[in-house]
Design an enzyme around this catalytic site. Structure first.
Site, PDB file in Angstrom:
ATOM      1  N   LYS A 191       0.872  -1.179   0.000  1.00 52.04           N
ATOM      2  CA  LYS A 191       0.000   0.000   0.000  1.00 52.04           C
ATOM      3  C   LYS A 191       0.903   1.222   0.000  1.00 52.04           C
ATOM      4  CE  LYS A 191      -2.056   3.054   2.018  1.00 52.04           C
ATOM      5  NZ  LYS A 191      -1.843   4.452   1.574  1.00 52.04           N
ATOM      6  N   GLY A 244       6.354   5.090   8.300  1.00 46.25           N
ATOM      7  CA  GLY A 244       5.558   6.313   8.242  1.00 46.25           C
ATOM      8  C   GLY A 244       5.636   7.044   9.563  1.00 46.25           C
ATOM      9  N   SER A 245       4.631   7.828   9.846  1.00 47.35           N
ATOM     10  CA  SER A 245       4.688   8.689  11.028  1.00 47.35           C
ATOM     11  C   SER A 245       4.397   7.913  12.314  1.00 47.35           C
ATOM     12  CB  SER A 245       3.657   9.809  10.881  1.00 47.35           C
ATOM     13  OG  SER A 245       2.360   9.245  10.837  1.00 47.35           O
ATOM     14  N   THR A 246       4.857   8.456  13.401  1.00 49.23           N
ATOM     15  CA  THR A 246       4.602   7.848  14.711  1.00 49.23           C
ATOM     16  C   THR A 246       3.102   7.855  15.018  1.00 49.23           C
ATOM     17  OG1 THR A 246       6.805   8.360  15.498  1.00 49.23           O
ATOM     18  CG2 THR A 246       5.101   8.148  17.179  1.00 49.23           C
ATOM     19  N   GLU A 267       8.393   1.377  11.467  1.00 47.54           N
ATOM     20  CA  GLU A 267       9.536   2.278  11.251  1.00 47.54           C
ATOM     21  C   GLU A 267       8.946   3.677  11.207  1.00 47.54           C
ATOM     22  OE1 GLU A 267      12.597   1.251  11.193  1.00 47.54           O
ATOM     23  OE2 GLU A 267      12.236  -0.898  10.975  1.00 47.54           O
ATOM     24  N   CYS A 302      13.555  10.535   7.344  1.00 45.73           N
ATOM     25  CA  CYS A 302      13.277  10.173   8.741  1.00 45.73           C
ATOM     26  C   CYS A 302      14.497  10.400   9.616  1.00 45.73           C
ATOM     27  CB  CYS A 302      12.834   8.718   8.809  1.00 45.73           C
ATOM     28  SG  CYS A 302      13.975   7.593   7.997  1.00 45.73           S
ATOM     29  N   GLU A 401       8.725  16.540  14.676  1.00 48.18           N
ATOM     30  CA  GLU A 401       9.300  16.214  13.375  1.00 48.18           C
ATOM     31  C   GLU A 401       8.661  17.113  12.321  1.00 48.18           C
ATOM     32  OE1 GLU A 401       8.266  12.468  11.458  1.00 48.18           O
ATOM     33  OE2 GLU A 401      10.374  12.202  10.938  1.00 48.18           O
TER      34      GLU A 401
HETATM   35  P1  NAD Z   1       2.055   8.700   7.293  1.00 48.94           P
HETATM   36  O1  NAD Z   1       2.136   8.001   8.598  1.00 48.94           O
HETATM   37  O2  NAD Z   1       1.125   9.834   7.149  1.00 48.94           O
HETATM   38  O3  NAD Z   1       1.659   7.661   6.136  1.00 48.94           O
HETATM   39  C1  NAD Z   1       2.394   6.487   5.930  1.00 48.94           C
HETATM   40  C2  NAD Z   1       1.504   5.453   5.264  1.00 48.94           C
HETATM   41  O4  NAD Z   1       0.451   5.121   6.162  1.00 48.94           O
HETATM   42  C3  NAD Z   1       0.835   5.958   3.977  1.00 48.94           C
HETATM   43  O5  NAD Z   1       0.800   4.929   3.033  1.00 48.94           O
HETATM   44  C4  NAD Z   1      -0.565   6.289   4.455  1.00 48.94           C
HETATM   45  O6  NAD Z   1      -1.543   6.225   3.451  1.00 48.94           O
HETATM   46  C5  NAD Z   1      -0.785   5.208   5.487  1.00 48.94           C
HETATM   47  N1  NAD Z   1      -1.848   5.515   6.458  1.00 48.94           N
HETATM   48  C6  NAD Z   1      -2.258   6.721   6.880  1.00 48.94           C
HETATM   49  N2  NAD Z   1      -3.293   6.591   7.734  1.00 48.94           N
HETATM   50  C7  NAD Z   1      -3.530   5.274   7.874  1.00 48.94           C
HETATM   51  C8  NAD Z   1      -4.465   4.503   8.615  1.00 48.94           C
HETATM   52  N3  NAD Z   1      -5.369   5.085   9.404  1.00 48.94           N
HETATM   53  N4  NAD Z   1      -4.415   3.166   8.510  1.00 48.94           N
HETATM   54  C9  NAD Z   1      -3.492   2.558   7.725  1.00 48.94           C
HETATM   55  N5  NAD Z   1      -2.596   3.233   6.979  1.00 48.94           N
HETATM   56  C10 NAD Z   1      -2.600   4.581   7.064  1.00 48.94           C
HETATM   57  O7  NAD Z   1       3.553   9.108   6.950  1.00 48.94           O
HETATM   58  P2  NAD Z   1       4.066   9.897   5.662  1.00 48.94           P
HETATM   59  O8  NAD Z   1       3.696  11.321   5.810  1.00 48.94           O
HETATM   60  O9  NAD Z   1       3.703   9.163   4.440  1.00 48.94           O
HETATM   61  O10 NAD Z   1       5.649   9.734   5.814  1.00 48.94           O
HETATM   62  C11 NAD Z   1       6.429  10.523   6.622  1.00 48.94           C
HETATM   63  C12 NAD Z   1       6.773   9.810   7.916  1.00 48.94           C
HETATM   64  O11 NAD Z   1       7.458   8.596   7.634  1.00 48.94           O
HETATM   65  C13 NAD Z   1       7.722  10.602   8.788  1.00 48.94           C
HETATM   66  O12 NAD Z   1       7.268  10.565  10.098  1.00 48.94           O
HETATM   67  C14 NAD Z   1       9.042   9.867   8.630  1.00 48.94           C
HETATM   68  O13 NAD Z   1       9.925  10.036   9.701  1.00 48.94           O
HETATM   69  C15 NAD Z   1       8.586   8.470   8.493  1.00 48.94           C
HETATM   70  N6  NAD Z   1       9.619   7.635   7.890  1.00 48.94           N
HETATM   71  C16 NAD Z   1      10.270   6.734   8.685  1.00 48.94           C
HETATM   72  C17 NAD Z   1      11.297   5.950   8.155  1.00 48.94           C
HETATM   73  C18 NAD Z   1      12.001   4.921   8.989  1.00 48.94           C
HETATM   74  O14 NAD Z   1      12.632   4.041   8.421  1.00 48.94           O
HETATM   75  N7  NAD Z   1      11.918   4.986  10.313  1.00 48.94           N
HETATM   76  C19 NAD Z   1      11.647   6.088   6.819  1.00 48.94           C
HETATM   77  C20 NAD Z   1      10.951   7.019   6.027  1.00 48.94           C
HETATM   78  C21 NAD Z   1       9.940   7.785   6.580  1.00 48.94           C
END
Ligand code: NAD
Length: 497
Positions: A191, A244-246, A267, A302, A401
Site C-alpha cells: 500500500k 511512516g509517522s509515529t 519504522e 526520517c 518532526e
Molecule cells: P504517514 O504516517 O502519514 O503515512 C504512511 C503510510 O500510512 C501511507 O501509506 C498512508 O496512506 C498510510 N496511512 C495513513 N493513515 C492510515 C491509517 N489510518 N491506517 C493505515 N494506513 C494509514 O507518513 P508519511 O507522511 O507518508 O511519511 C512521513 C513519515 O514517515 C515521517 O514521520 C518519517 O519520519 C517516516 N519515515 C520513517 C522511516 C524509517 O525508516 N523509520 C523512513 C521514512 C519515513
C-alpha cells in the site's frame, strides 16, 4: 549514472505513459468502486494520472489473492535457490528500468532526478538483490536437546504481509519490505502512500515479468484511512510492516488489537541529533555534512539531522560555516540534473513546513538562513533550506518532526549536556557525534538512545546493517538478516528418538 539533460528529462516526462490502477492477482484493475483521485506533480502542479482509490472491497480481493497464492505453495514452497533466481531477475529488471522509475519518482514526489537515479534506484535494486542472494544461505537450527530427542528450530514464512509505506523514498522504503518479505516466501500487499503511488504500481508488472507468480505481489493505491485501515483491520492479514509517522504507527497497534493481533512492525519518525564537539577532526567536513543532513531530499528524511547540537566554544564560527555550506543546497527544478533540492511532496507539506518556520519565529529562535517559499511561479512547492540558531530543545521546532529542510541549532557546554539534550525527545531513530577523541566517541554512541549512530559522518549505511528506531521511532529492523525476523515465525519441532 545517466547523461540525460534537463531538456531530455522534460521531454521524456511529457511522453510518459503512467499507470494508476491497482494490481491484484497479476493484473491491473480499477478500484471496485470505480473511484479515482488526481495525482498532481509537486514539480509544477501538472496532473500526472488518475489513481485508483482503493477501499474495503479491494483490500478483500487482494487479501484473498495473497492468501490463496500463499497456500498454493507456488512461491512459499519454492526452493530458496529458485526464489533467489527470480529475485535476482526482479532486481535486474528494476535496474534496467532505472531511468523510467527515477523519472516517475521525481515527478510524483519532487525529489531531484539525480537523487532518484543515483540514490533511490540503486538502493531499491540493492535491497531486492541482497535479500534474494541471502535466502539460500540462511540456515535453521538444531536445539541442544537430550540425546533421545531431536529439536528443530525452523523459520517459516508468516503468510500474508501488508506493507504500508510513506512518500519520501517511495520505492526504496517499499523495497526494504519487499526484499525480505518476498525472499522468505510470503505473499505481499503493498500500500503506497496516496501522495506517491506511481513507482509501486509500475513495479508490480516488472515483478510478474521477473517470474514472481501472480498474487504474490499485489499493489493497492489509495488513502490510509480507507484501504490502509482496511488492511490493518483485516482478519486474514498476518503482519503489517509499516514505515511512516509515529501517529499512524500508534494507530496500527490499535487496529491490530481490535482485529486479529497481527504482528505490527513499525519504522516511524525521528528528530535526530547531530552533535559537533569542538574537537571534531574536520569542522569543514562536519559543516558540509550538517547542511546535507537537513537539505538532502528537501529534509523529508526520517533520519534528517534536524537538531544540530554544537559546543558553545565553536558555535558562532560553525553556524557561519553551515550557512555557507547550505548555499550548495538551493531549490531548483527537480528534472534538472544539476538540482540538489527539489520540491516538497505537495502543498499540504509546504503548509506544514511554513507553519514550523513561523513557530520558530514565534518561539524566539533566530533565523540565520532561508525561511521563504520560493519558485512559486513554477506552480510547484519549493522552500529554502532554513536554519534557526538560538534554539532551546523545548521549542516546537526542536521537539516535533517537521519533515522539511528546517534546522534547529542548539548550543552545549559539555558532552554530558549534549547527550541529555540529544536523548530528550520521544524519538530514537538516529544520531551522530563528531569528535577526534575515540573514548568520547564510543561512550557517547553508547549513551545515545538511537537505532543508528554515526561517528564523524552523517547518514552512513548499507544493506549489511539493521536500520530502525528506539522509543517512538518504532520497533523491529529493516535491512540485513535481522529484517527476516519480521517476515517469519519461529517453530520448534520435537522429535522423540
Ligand atoms: P504517514 O504516517 O502519514 O503515512 C504512511 C503510510 O500510512 C501511507 O501509506 C498512508 O496512506 C498510510 N496511512 C495513513 N493513515 C492510515 C491509517 N489510518 N491506517 C493505515 N494506513 C494509514 O507518513 P508519511 O507522511 O507518508 O511519511 C512521513 C513519515 O514517515 C515521517 O514521520 C518519517 O519520519 C517516516 N519515515 C520513517 C522511516 C524509517 O525508516 N523509520 C523512513 C521514512 C519515513
Amino acid at each position: 549514472m545517466s547523461s540525460l539533460t534537463y531538456a531530455e528529462w522534460e521531454a521524456r516526462s511529457r511522453d510518459l505513459q503512467i499507470e494508476g490502477r491497482a494490481f491484484i492477482q497479476g493484473q491491473y484493475s480499477h478500484a471496485a468502486s470505480g473511484e479515482t483521485y488526481d495525482c498532481f506533480s509537486p514539480v509544477d502542479g501538472r496532473l500526472l494520472a488518475k489513481i485508483a482509490s482503493c477501499g474495503d472491497a479491494d483490500a478483500e480481493l487482494a487479501v484473498r489473492s495473497a492468501r490463496r497464492t500463499f497456500a498454493s505453495g507456488v512461491w512459499s514452497r519454492l526452493a530458496p535457490v529458485a526464489r533467489k533466481q527470480v529475485m535476482l531477475r526482479f532486481a535486474d529488471l528494476l535496474e534496467a528500468h532505472s531511468e523510467e522509475l527515477a523519472l516517475l519518482e521525481t515527478l510524483d514526489m519532487g525529489k531531484p532526478i539525480g537523487d532518484s537515479l543515483n540514490v533511490d534506484l540503486p538502493g531499491t535494486v540493492d535491497s531486492i538483490r541482497w535479500s534474494g542472494e541471502a535466502i539460500d544461505k540462511v540456515y535453521d537450527e538444531v536445539a541442544a536437546t537430550p540425546h533421545d530427542q531431536l529439536g528443530l528450530v525452523t523459520r517459516e514464512a508468516i503468510g500474508v504481509v501488508a506493507a504500508i509505506v510513506p512518500w519520501n523514498f517511495p520505492l526504496m522504503m517499499a523495497s526494504w519490505k519487499l526484499g525480505p518479505a518476498l525472499a522468505t516466501g510470503n505473499s505481499v500487499i503493498l500500500k503506497p502512500s496516496e501522495r506517491s503511488p506511481l513507482t509501486a504500481i509500475r513495479i508490480a508488472q516488472l515483478a510478474i515479468e521477473a517470474g514472481i507468480p501472480a498474487g504474490v505481489l499485489n499493489v493497492l493505491p489509495g488513502y490510509g484511512h480507507t484501504v490502509g485501515k482496511a488492511l490493518a483491520l483485516h482478519m486474514d492479514v498476518d503482519t503489517i510492516v509499516f514505515t511512516g509517522s509515529t501517529k499512524i504507527a500508534k494507530q496500527l497497534l490499535s487496529y491490530s488489537g481490535e482485529s486479529n493481533m497481527k504482528r505490527v512492525w513499525l519504522e516511524a519518525g525521528g528528530k535526530s541529533p547531530n552533535i559537533v564537539c569542538a574537537d571534531a577532526p574536520d569542522l569543514q567536513a562536519a559543516a558540509e555534512s550538517a547542511a546535507g543532513a537537513i537539505a538532502f531530499n528537501q529534509g523529508e528524511v526520517c533520519t534528517a539531522g534536524s537538531r544540530l547540537l554544537v559546543e558553545n566554544s565553536i558555535k558562532a564560527q560553525f553556524v557561519l560555516m553551515v550557512v555557507e555550506a547550505l548555499k550548495a543546497w538551493q531549490p531548483g527544478n527537480p528534472l534538472d540534473p544539476a538540482t540538489t533540492v527539489g520540491a516538497l511532496v505537495d502543498s499540504r507539506q509546504l503548509e506544514t513546513v511554513l507553519s514550523y518556520i513561523q513557530a520558530g519565529h514565534d518561539d524566539g529562535a533566530r533565523l540565520v538562513a532561508g525561511g521563504q517559499r520560493v519558485m512559486e511561479e513554477s506552480g510547484g512547492t519549493y522552500v529554502e533550506p532554513t536554519i534557526f540558531d538560538g534554539v532551546n530543545n523545548a521549542m516546537r521546532i526542536a521537539q516535533e518532526e517537521i519533515f522539511g529542510p528546517v534546522l534547529s541549532v542548539i548550543g552545549f557546554d559539555s558532552i554530558e549536556q549534549a547527550i541529555e539534550i540529544a536523548n530528550d525527545t520521544p524519538y530514537g531513530l538516529a544520531a551522530a557525534v563528531w569528535t577526534r577523541d575515540l573514548s568520547k566517541a564510543h561512550q557517547t554512541a553508547r549513551a545515545l538512545r538511537a537505532g543508528s549512530v554515526w561517528i564523524n559522518q552523517y547518514d552512513g549505511g548499507d544493506m549489511t546493517a539493521p536500520f530502525g528506531g528506539f522509543k517512538q521511532s518504532g520497533n523491529g529492523r529493516d535491512k540485513s538478516l535481522h529484517a527476516f525476523d519480521k517476515y517469519t515465525e519461529l517453530k520448534a519441532t520435537w522429535i522423540k528418538l
